[in-house]
Design a protein around this motif. Structure first.
Motif, PDB file in Angstrom:
ATOM      1  N   UNK A  34       8.084   1.166  10.708  1.00 42.96           N
ATOM      2  CA  UNK A  34       7.873   1.923  10.137  1.00 42.96           C
ATOM      3  C   UNK A  34       6.844   2.251   9.105  1.00 42.96           C
ATOM      4  N   UNK A  35       6.090   3.048   9.689  1.00 41.48           N
ATOM      5  CA  UNK A  35       4.980   3.389   8.593  1.00 41.48           C
ATOM      6  C   UNK A  35       4.025   4.299   7.897  1.00 41.48           C
ATOM      7  N   UNK A  36       3.692   4.209   6.712  1.00 43.90           N
ATOM      8  CA  UNK A  36       3.544   5.411   5.886  1.00 43.90           C
ATOM      9  C   UNK A  36       2.194   5.472   5.555  1.00 43.90           C
ATOM     10  N   UNK A  37       1.710   6.922   5.221  1.00 45.73           N
ATOM     11  CA  UNK A  37       0.267   6.840   4.981  1.00 45.73           C
ATOM     12  C   UNK A  37       0.018   8.355   3.387  1.00 45.73           C
ATOM     13  N   UNK A  38      -0.592   6.949   2.865  1.00 46.70           N
ATOM     14  CA  UNK A  38      -0.187   7.460   1.312  1.00 46.70           C
ATOM     15  C   UNK A  38      -2.300   8.017   1.087  1.00 46.70           C
ATOM     16  N   UNK A  39      -2.201   8.656   0.439  1.00 42.77           N
ATOM     17  CA  UNK A  39      -3.131   9.643  -0.442  1.00 42.77           C
ATOM     18  C   UNK A  39      -3.504  10.230  -1.775  1.00 42.77           C
ATOM     19  N   UNK A  40      -4.185   9.221  -1.717  1.00 40.12           N
ATOM     20  CA  UNK A  40      -4.418   8.981  -3.749  1.00 40.12           C
ATOM     21  C   UNK A  40      -5.310   9.215  -3.977  1.00 40.12           C
TER      22      UNK A  40
END
Lengths: 113, 116
Positions: A72-78
């Protein structure tokens, strides 16, 4: 057989908040992962990548996390900005092999002002 | 830098005709170019890998006689859809690799093909 899956077709967040885009993969041979951003009538543009030897890569507002055991991978935009509104594709590859990119279906992110 | 163009951006043709799509790397040389196809609400599917001066490598299930690929120079690859049928209607995107790095793959804006 979908080797790279983006199960949520869309996400809507408020400006300034965090956007989290998720991606799952099934092929344990994948060792390099990329995120692309696509605006309408344009081709995908490279955003950020991560090698399987890392679990996190950060570039400004964008951070990609990789959990190899969960595939699993995730992209966080903040913080999220209205200009981030686009379709985001997750892609995976096997380095040293054909190095072909295998893409997910994409997820449409809408950041509301 | 690293701009890839495609021409035409949109084409409508009659069933049975052939359509040629051009992919150009405008400011770099690309030894490898890729052709993808995208159906609505589906992922980009790699059709073939095109290497300058050699035959293209097609993915399983892609008919090489139907989708002719020519990579005649370091800046140009063409995809010809021969004897097009309505089921060939799709969005075709090319990409060009600037170096050996995987993330150095730059995409064109795509071509919308509609076969009547």
């Amino acid at each position: 057989d979908q080797q790279v899956k983006q199960n949520s077709p869309s996400l809507s967040v408020q400006e300034g908040r965090i956007s989290i885009l998720n991606c799952d993969y099934t092929n344990s041979m994948f060792d390099y992962f990329l995120w692309y951003k696509k605006y309408p009538a344009e081709g995908p543009t490279f955003l950020i990548s991560i090698s399987s030897i890392k679990d996190k890569n950060e570039d400004g507002r964008f951070t990609v996390f990789l959990n190899k055991s969960a595939k699993h991978l995730s992209l966080h935009i903040v913080p999220s900005q209205p200009g981030d509104s686009a379709v985001y594709f997750c892609a995976a590859s096997v380095r040293g092999g054909s190095e072909k990119l295998v893409f997910g279906k994409g997820m449409k992110l809408t950041v509301n002002p | 830098g690293a701009v890839v163009s495609q021409h035409p951006s949109r084409v409508i043709c009659k069933s049975g005709t052939s359509v040629k799509i051009e992919c150009r790397s405008l400011d770099f040389q690309a030894t490898t170019m890729f052709w993808y196809r995208q159906f609505p609400k589906k992922s980009l599917m790699l059709m073939a890998t095109s290497n300058e001066g050699s035959k293209a490598t097609y993915e399983q299930g892609v008919e090489k006689d139907k989708f002719l690929i020519n990579h005649a120079s370091l800046t140009l690859s063409t995809l010809t859809v021969t004897s097009a049928h309505p089921e060939d209607s799709s969005f075709y995107i090319c990409s060009a690799r600037r170096s050996g790095r995987i993330d150095e793959q730059f995409f064109g804006p795509g071509t919308r093909l509609t076969v009547l």
